[in-house]
Design an enzyme around this catalytic site. Structure first.
Site, PDB file in Angstrom:
ATOM      1  N   ARG A 139      47.385  22.766 -40.892  1.00 30.42           N
ATOM      2  CA  ARG A 139      46.512  22.802 -39.722  1.00 30.42           C
ATOM      3  C   ARG A 139      47.085  21.995 -38.559  1.00 30.42           C
ATOM      4  NH1 ARG A 139      39.864  22.471 -39.271  1.00 30.42           N
ATOM      5  NH2 ARG A 139      39.818  22.427 -37.008  1.00 30.42           N
ATOM      6  N   ARG A 192      21.624  13.510 -42.678  1.00 27.07           N
ATOM      7  CA  ARG A 192      22.826  13.613 -43.530  1.00 27.07           C
ATOM      8  C   ARG A 192      23.434  15.001 -43.526  1.00 27.07           C
ATOM      9  NH1 ARG A 192      19.296  10.619 -46.576  1.00 27.07           N
ATOM     10  NH2 ARG A 192      19.791   8.402 -46.580  1.00 27.07           N
ATOM     11  N   GLU A 230      43.049  19.521 -42.354  1.00 25.85           N
ATOM     12  CA  GLU A 230      44.290  19.088 -41.717  1.00 25.85           C
ATOM     13  C   GLU A 230      45.123  18.147 -42.581  1.00 25.85           C
ATOM     14  OE1 GLU A 230      44.012  18.617 -37.429  1.00 25.85           O
ATOM     15  OE2 GLU A 230      45.480  17.008 -37.538  1.00 25.85           O
ATOM     16  N   LYS A 252      35.915  20.919 -36.498  1.00 32.59           N
ATOM     17  CA  LYS A 252      36.216  19.531 -36.116  1.00 32.59           C
ATOM     18  C   LYS A 252      35.164  19.098 -35.118  1.00 32.59           C
ATOM     19  CE  LYS A 252      41.199  18.750 -36.307  1.00 32.59           C
ATOM     20  NZ  LYS A 252      42.326  18.314 -35.456  1.00 32.59           N
ATOM     21  N   HIS A 270      42.193  19.676 -20.272  1.00 30.16           N
ATOM     22  CA  HIS A 270      42.847  19.617 -21.584  1.00 30.16           C
ATOM     23  C   HIS A 270      43.965  20.669 -21.739  1.00 30.16           C
ATOM     24  CE1 HIS A 270      43.307  18.901 -25.850  1.00 30.16           C
ATOM     25  NE2 HIS A 270      43.079  20.177 -26.090  1.00 30.16           N
ATOM     26  N   HIS A 326      47.541  14.614 -25.308  1.00 33.10           N
ATOM     27  CA  HIS A 326      46.563  13.546 -25.534  1.00 33.10           C
ATOM     28  C   HIS A 326      46.975  12.270 -24.814  1.00 33.10           C
ATOM     29  CE1 HIS A 326      44.931  15.691 -29.339  1.00 33.10           C
ATOM     30  NE2 HIS A 326      44.220  15.994 -28.266  1.00 33.10           N
ATOM     31  N   GLU A 373      45.533  26.662 -24.055  1.00 38.69           N
ATOM     32  CA  GLU A 373      45.453  26.809 -25.512  1.00 38.69           C
ATOM     33  C   GLU A 373      45.962  28.190 -25.928  1.00 38.69           C
ATOM     34  OE1 GLU A 373      44.961  24.517 -27.662  1.00 38.69           O
ATOM     35  OE2 GLU A 373      43.687  22.971 -26.784  1.00 38.69           O
ATOM     36  N   ASN A 400      48.024  21.555 -33.382  1.00 40.23           N
ATOM     37  CA  ASN A 400      48.209  20.489 -32.394  1.00 40.23           C
ATOM     38  C   ASN A 400      49.505  20.664 -31.615  1.00 40.23           C
ATOM     39  OD1 ASN A 400      45.832  19.228 -33.136  1.00 40.23           O
ATOM     40  ND2 ASN A 400      46.831  18.016 -34.721  1.00 40.23           N
ATOM     41  N   HIS A 441      50.094  19.076 -28.269  1.00 45.44           N
ATOM     42  CA  HIS A 441      48.972  18.159 -28.057  1.00 45.44           C
ATOM     43  C   HIS A 441      49.332  16.676 -28.056  1.00 45.44           C
ATOM     44  CE1 HIS A 441      46.567  21.711 -28.372  1.00 45.44           C
ATOM     45  NE2 HIS A 441      45.427  21.044 -28.332  1.00 45.44           N
ATOM     46  N   LYS A 494      43.570  30.982 -35.317  1.00 49.93           N
ATOM     47  CA  LYS A 494      42.988  29.698 -35.705  1.00 49.93           C
ATOM     48  C   LYS A 494      42.300  29.812 -37.067  1.00 49.93           C
ATOM     49  CE  LYS A 494      40.584  25.585 -34.503  1.00 49.93           C
ATOM     50  NZ  LYS A 494      40.146  24.662 -33.479  1.00 49.93           N
TER      51      LYS A 494
HETATM   52  N1  NAD Z   1      36.874  20.405 -31.944  1.00 50.32           N
HETATM   53  C1  NAD Z   1      37.992  20.976 -31.580  1.00 50.32           C
HETATM   54  O1  NAD Z   1      38.661  21.644 -32.372  1.00 50.32           O
HETATM   55  C2  NAD Z   1      38.459  20.836 -30.153  1.00 50.32           C
HETATM   56  C3  NAD Z   1      39.589  21.545 -29.710  1.00 50.32           C
HETATM   57  C4  NAD Z   1      39.962  21.427 -28.378  1.00 50.32           C
HETATM   58  C5  NAD Z   1      39.222  20.613 -27.506  1.00 50.32           C
HETATM   59  N2  NAD Z   1      38.152  19.927 -27.974  1.00 50.32           N
HETATM   60  C6  NAD Z   1      37.332  19.093 -27.081  1.00 50.32           C
HETATM   61  O2  NAD Z   1      36.701  19.944 -26.148  1.00 50.32           O
HETATM   62  C7  NAD Z   1      36.420  19.210 -24.956  1.00 50.32           C
HETATM   63  C8  NAD Z   1      36.810  20.033 -23.765  1.00 50.32           C
HETATM   64  O3  NAD Z   1      36.045  21.204 -23.810  1.00 50.32           O
HETATM   65  P1  NAD Z   1      36.144  22.318 -22.684  1.00 50.32           P
HETATM   66  O4  NAD Z   1      37.516  22.448 -22.181  1.00 50.32           O
HETATM   67  O5  NAD Z   1      35.470  23.503 -23.260  1.00 50.32           O
HETATM   68  O6  NAD Z   1      35.341  21.723 -21.467  1.00 50.32           O
HETATM   69  P2  NAD Z   1      33.891  21.101 -21.292  1.00 50.32           P
HETATM   70  O7  NAD Z   1      33.052  21.327 -22.467  1.00 50.32           O
HETATM   71  O8  NAD Z   1      34.100  19.707 -20.841  1.00 50.32           O
HETATM   72  O9  NAD Z   1      33.315  21.975 -20.075  1.00 50.32           O
HETATM   73  C9  NAD Z   1      33.941  21.922 -18.823  1.00 50.32           C
HETATM   74  C10 NAD Z   1      32.946  22.055 -17.685  1.00 50.32           C
HETATM   75  O10 NAD Z   1      32.548  23.421 -17.542  1.00 50.32           O
HETATM   76  C11 NAD Z   1      31.128  23.537 -17.524  1.00 50.32           C
HETATM   77  N3  NAD Z   1      30.834  24.825 -18.121  1.00 50.32           N
HETATM   78  C12 NAD Z   1      30.984  25.160 -19.424  1.00 50.32           C
HETATM   79  N4  NAD Z   1      30.725  26.455 -19.600  1.00 50.32           N
HETATM   80  C13 NAD Z   1      30.370  26.961 -18.396  1.00 50.32           C
HETATM   81  C14 NAD Z   1      29.991  28.241 -17.945  1.00 50.32           C
HETATM   82  N5  NAD Z   1      29.957  29.294 -18.756  1.00 50.32           N
HETATM   83  N6  NAD Z   1      29.671  28.377 -16.630  1.00 50.32           N
HETATM   84  C15 NAD Z   1      29.728  27.330 -15.791  1.00 50.32           C
HETATM   85  N7  NAD Z   1      30.121  26.100 -16.147  1.00 50.32           N
HETATM   86  C16 NAD Z   1      30.430  25.911 -17.440  1.00 50.32           C
HETATM   87  C17 NAD Z   1      30.655  22.343 -18.315  1.00 50.32           C
HETATM   88  O11 NAD Z   1      29.341  22.016 -18.006  1.00 50.32           O
HETATM   89  C18 NAD Z   1      31.644  21.269 -17.883  1.00 50.32           C
HETATM   90  O12 NAD Z   1      31.271  20.714 -16.664  1.00 50.32           O
HETATM   91  C19 NAD Z   1      37.150  17.894 -25.062  1.00 50.32           C
HETATM   92  O13 NAD Z   1      36.229  16.888 -25.374  1.00 50.32           O
HETATM   93  C20 NAD Z   1      38.102  18.125 -26.258  1.00 50.32           C
HETATM   94  O14 NAD Z   1      38.366  16.930 -26.948  1.00 50.32           O
HETATM   95  C21 NAD Z   1      37.753  20.040 -29.278  1.00 50.32           C
END
Ligand code: NAD
Length: 352
Positions: free
Chosen positions: A227, A117, A223, A139, A255, A238, A181, A231, A234, A213
């Site tokens: 907040r 929990r 949000e 998030k 992304h 999306h 971003e 987006n 976005h 941020k």
């Molecule tokens: N929670 C939030 O506020 C928020 C905001 C934006 C995006 N997201 C989410 O984040 C995700 C995308 O995340 P991302 O763009 O960071 O990509 P990711 O986490 O998918 O990583 C991309 C690739 O890079 C590799 N990688 C990561 N760090 C590395 C490093 N230092 N060296 C070598 N390889 C590395 C990973 O293994 C993966 O294959 C999506 O699921 C999206 O929905 C969340």
């Protein structure tokens, strides 16, 4: 190390940005009362790069590897991760460490939000995108086959360590995604939008984005209003991602690359609605290109399908909500007609 506070009262925390910031992990965990062990959720790519082995937590560690495809951010993966926690004997006083990009922090953060929990977690973001965005703000969640991030929770980390040294092994494509971003933040900060952020040392770049941020999240954690500006760009992004354009087509989009297209689209839509002039649209294009990104709609994007994806249900179909630029800056705009959205996409299609 640059410290950026996220002011959320009892749920507040510090984001430490700098080269080697991951070495603060043992101190951070030591400051959390009752922690006896940690589960480090990470991916094979991070282990291969040597970052898992080098992580000193100061307590016994259970390493939990998760998949690297967006499809691996799933309820099935959540179940796997929680079962690993259970087998390792993690109690609610222990801690989860998310070592990875946004995929890992979304999944591990949600596991932390729900296992026993709710337990504490620390983010050690390893992508530029996660350092400037996903790793901060609480998030968390996973995807369903029906859509991205449909199941999740607002659950703030206990600390965030943005170690810029970790970015040394990041593939170029992921750098580009993170810059998408950053381009968004250029329109949310206080100064005139440009790409001059890139002239600063990387630590400064990350810290400035985190500060923007943190300020927004501090104002509106869940949000309910402000907040939503985070987006910016976005809504189309999306839809482009949901289109499954990744992989199967000429230009698969990460992304942040999709956000870059979405920013220029949002500007063109705002101009169509009479909120801004052509000069401001041109500025959006310049900023996006300044961050090294392509502002054009992918050649195989279908405007009609994209409009459908942007409206989540039939009711919303003719009355869409967007974050749009205007005289008072970037703000939430309700009641945008699907016809204007479609016309703007067709205009982009014609220009590519
Ligand atoms: N929670 C939030 O506020 C928020 C905001 C934006 C995006 N997201 C989410 O984040 C995700 C995308 O995340 P991302 O763009 O960071 O990509 P990711 O986490 O998918 O990583 C991309 C690739 O890079 C590799 N990688 C990561 N760090 C590395 C490093 N230092 N060296 C070598 N390889 C590395 C990973 O293994 C993966 O294959 C999506 O699921 C999206 O929905 C969340």
């Amino acid at each position: 190390v640059i410290e950026v506070p996220v002011d959320l009262g009892a749920r507040g925390y510090r984001v430490s940005v700098g080269r080697g910031a991951r070495h603060l992990l043992a101190d951070e965990l030591g400051a959390l009362p009752g922690v006896r062990q940690a589960a480090v959720v990470t991916q094979p790519a991070l282990a291969a790069a040597g970052w898992v082995e080098g992580l000193q937590a100061g307590v016994p560690v259970e390493v939990v590897l998760v998949g690297e495809a967006e499809a691996d951010k799933s309820l099935a993966a959540l179940s796997e991760v929680c079962r690993r926690f259970a087998v390792a004997g993690l109690t609610r006083h222990d801690v989860v460490v998310a070592l990875g990009g946004g995929l890992v922090s979304d999944l591990a953060g949600f596991a932390a939000a729900t296992f026993h929990r709710g337990m504490r977690y620390v983010n050690v973001p390893t992508t530029l995108l996660a350092q400037v965005d996903a790793g901060v703000g609480g998030k968390t969640g996973v995807n369903l086959p029906e859509g991205k991030n449909l199941v999740g929770a607002f659950w703030q980390p206990a600390a965030v360590l943005c170690d810029t040294e970790l970015l040394e092994t990041l593939p170029e494509r992921e750098w580009a995604s993170g810059r998408g971003e950053m381009a968004k933040y250029a329109f949310l900060g206080s100064g005139p939008p440009d790409a001059s952020l890139l002239d600063l040392p990387i630590e400064e770049q990350v810290a400035r984005c985190v500060a923007i941020k943190a300020a927004v999240v501090g104002e509106d954690e869940t949000e309910s209003g402000r907040r939503m500006v985070l987006n910016y760009g976005h809504t189309l992004a999306h839809a482009l991602e949901a289109e499954g354009l990744s992989g199967s087509t000429t230009r698969d989009l990460r992304h942040g690359e999709a956000v870059a297209v979405g920013l220029v689209f949002a500007a063109m839509l705002a101009r169509r609605l009479g909120r801004i002039g052509e000069d401001r649209v041109a500025l959006h294009r310049r900023v996006v290109e300044g961050f090294g990104l392509d502002p054009r709609l992918p050649v195989d994007a279908d405007p009609d399908r994209l409009v459908g994806l942007m409206g989540r249900d039939k009711k919303a179909h003719h009355d869409l909500t967007f974050v749009l630029d205007g005289g008072d800056g970037v703000e939430v705009v309700h009641g945008v007609e699907a016809g204007d959205v479609l016309a703007t996409l067709k205009e982009m299609e014609g220009a590519r």
